[in-house]
Design an enzyme around this catalytic site. Structure first.
Site, PDB file in Angstrom:
ATOM      1  CB  SER A 209      -0.920  -0.003   1.227  1.00 40.96           C
ATOM      2  OG  SER A 209      -1.672   1.189   1.301  1.00 40.96           O
ATOM      3  CG  PHE A 212       0.161   0.534  -5.380  1.00 44.00           C
ATOM      4  CD1 PHE A 212       0.070   0.708  -6.747  1.00 44.00           C
ATOM      5  CD2 PHE A 212       0.382  -0.736  -4.887  1.00 44.00           C
ATOM      6  CE1 PHE A 212       0.180  -0.365  -7.612  1.00 44.00           C
ATOM      7  CE2 PHE A 212       0.493  -1.818  -5.732  1.00 44.00           C
ATOM      8  CZ  PHE A 212       0.395  -1.637  -7.101  1.00 44.00           C
ATOM      9  CG  HIS A 213      -0.882   5.464  -0.320  1.00 41.05           C
ATOM     10  ND1 HIS A 213      -1.329   4.173  -0.181  1.00 41.05           N
ATOM     11  CD2 HIS A 213      -1.914   6.268   0.076  1.00 41.05           C
ATOM     12  CE1 HIS A 213      -2.568   4.187   0.285  1.00 41.05           C
ATOM     13  NE2 HIS A 213      -2.950   5.436   0.435  1.00 41.05           N
ATOM     14  CD  GLU A 214       6.796   8.391  -2.330  1.00 43.75           C
ATOM     15  OE1 GLU A 214       7.378   9.298  -2.944  1.00 43.75           O
ATOM     16  OE2 GLU A 214       6.268   8.536  -1.209  1.00 43.75           O
TER      17      GLU A 214
END
Length: 287
Positions: A209, A212-214
């Site tokens: 997670s 993907f946020h980065e």
């Protein structure tokens, strides 16, 4: 970038699910007793039509069939579109009138005056929270339901009452149900099946997670500072702390208060300031 991530998550689910279906079908053909007790349609249809429907459906987990509604409520769809337009405008108004002036008149929170940085973060927390809530309402409540209605998609559980979460772990399980179900189905459970302990499997899920946020922030901004990655990974100790407090003080909202404190004050406002100033500094160096 967000669209690319969604497509990748869907394709992973499509591949994993069809792999499992083929394995079940082969076991049934061989007369495996363990598979014969499983109620599965061995002649499942893999068609381009089912793939197209899955790619546009408001879900990240592939199935051979989904619950469907009888018809499309056209009047309801129009009302939701009107709400979507209104709240998108409200979100833009708050950004332009409140967030932009605060951010432009701020300093880098890790390099400037500490008290001034705290004042900027606190001042930014309220409008940032309103924008995030508008974004959540527009995307998870309005847009996904509009898409589901147009496709007659029956499973409308896009979120639960995350605002009442007593622990950070509950929040991550409830605020984004499509991603949570994908993580559980394609990351967490496969890790457990391979003998990985629950704690390590949870850490792997948070790491995926965080990546993907980065990516969703760093790639469009052309800057890798890993603030989003660090922010997501910081949730792991918060999960442990809030779980301990919830077990220590049962029937209390201590964990909920900690969640809202970090969510409103130390989390998103700090990331907004960090990325803004790093982006501006990169622009100055480029010039």
């Amino acid at each position: 970038m967000l669209f690319a991530c969604i497509v990748w998550l869907k394709l992973v689910s499509y591949a994993h699910t069809n792999y499992d279906m083929r394995a079940l079908a082969n076991s049934a053909d061989k007369g495996d007793a363990s598979s014969s007790s499983v109620n599965v349609d061995c002649s499942y249809d893999v068609s381009f039509k089912s793939l197209v429907y899955f790619m546009v459906a408001p879900t990240l987990c592939y199935q051979t069939s989904y619950p469907r509604t009888a018809s499309v409520r056209k009047g309801w769809v129009v009302r939701q579109f009107v709400k979507l337009i209104i709240f998108t405008g409200v979100m833009g108004f708050i950004i332009e009138q409140y967030i932009n002036p605060i951010v432009r008149n701020s300093q880098h929170p890790l390099k400037g005056n500490l008290l001034y940085a705290i004042e900027r973060v606190l001042k930014l927390s309220v409008p940032n929270l309103y924008v995030w809530l508008c974004m959540f309402y527009c995307f998870f409540h309005l847009w996904l339901n509009i898409l589901a209605e147009l496709l007659r998609f029956g499973d409308r559980e896009f979120y639960k009452d995350w605002w009442n979460a007593k622990t950070v772990e509950e929040y991550w399980r409830m605020w984004n149900m499509p991603v949570h179900k994908w993580m559980v189905r394609h990351i967490y459970f496969p890790c457990l099946r391979h003998g990985i302990p629950k704690g390590a499997a949870l850490l792997i899920a948070f790491t995926v997670s965080a990546i993907f946020h980065e990516l969703c922030i760093a790639v469009p901004c052309h800057i890798f500072k890993f603030w989003a990655f660090i922010g997501i990974m910081f949730q792991v100790p918060l999960v442990l702390i809030t779980n301990y407090l919830q077990n220590r003080f049962r029937n209390s909202m201590v964990g909920n208060m900690i969640f809202w404190c970090f969510f409103c004050i130390f989390g998103q406002p700090m990331c907004v300031l960090l990325y803004y100033h790093d982006l501006m500094n990169r622009g100055v160096k480029t010039k």
